[in-house]
Design an enzyme around this catalytic site. Sequence first.
Site, PDB file in Angstrom:
ATOM      1  N   SER A  62       0.507 -25.079  -5.197  1.00  0.00           N
ATOM      2  CA  SER A  62       0.558 -24.642  -4.047  1.00  0.00           C
ATOM      3  C   SER A  62       0.446 -24.958  -2.734  1.00  0.00           C
ATOM      4  CB  SER A  62      -0.043 -22.893  -4.315  1.00  0.00           C
ATOM      5  OG  SER A  62      -1.622 -22.909  -3.538  1.00  0.00           O
ATOM      6  N   TYR A  63      -0.261 -25.612  -2.199  1.00  0.00           N
ATOM      7  CA  TYR A  63      -0.556 -26.287  -0.876  1.00  0.00           C
ATOM      8  C   TYR A  63       0.951 -27.563  -0.342  1.00  0.00           C
ATOM      9  CZ  TYR A  63      -5.766 -26.371  -1.528  1.00  0.00           C
ATOM     10  OH  TYR A  63      -6.815 -25.115  -1.899  1.00  0.00           O
ATOM     11  N   GLY A  64       1.659 -26.441   0.372  1.00  0.00           N
ATOM     12  CA  GLY A  64       3.359 -28.388   0.264  1.00  0.00           C
ATOM     13  C   GLY A  64       4.222 -26.414   0.129  1.00  0.00           C
TER      14      GLY A  64
END
Length: 107
Positions: A62-64
């Site tokens: 989920s990072y990005g």
Amino acid sequence: MSNIDQSGTFPLGERTVKRLGYGVMQLAGPGGFGPPKDHAAALAVLREAVARGVNHIDTSDSYGPHVTNRIIREALHPYPDDLVIVPRSAPSAARMALGCRPSPAKN
């Protein structure tokens, strides 16, 4: 002995890792979304962390979203034998829109 070595170790699954790891959320764009402002700097920071002895990296798709895992691959592949990449899962907006819901973790 570096600060990373002085931090000690702990078991992570079947591996032993140093207590001082690296969380890559900040390598994505502002607020954890989109590409980094300086892609070359993101690669350099990650490479330097591993060069200084970090042997576990915390990441999430989920990072990005999807940005930091690509940065890890680009910066570090082929991976050092002692490197542990710890993926976490979080519900993304796309998954939630498709009706996917997280289930409780099981031991």
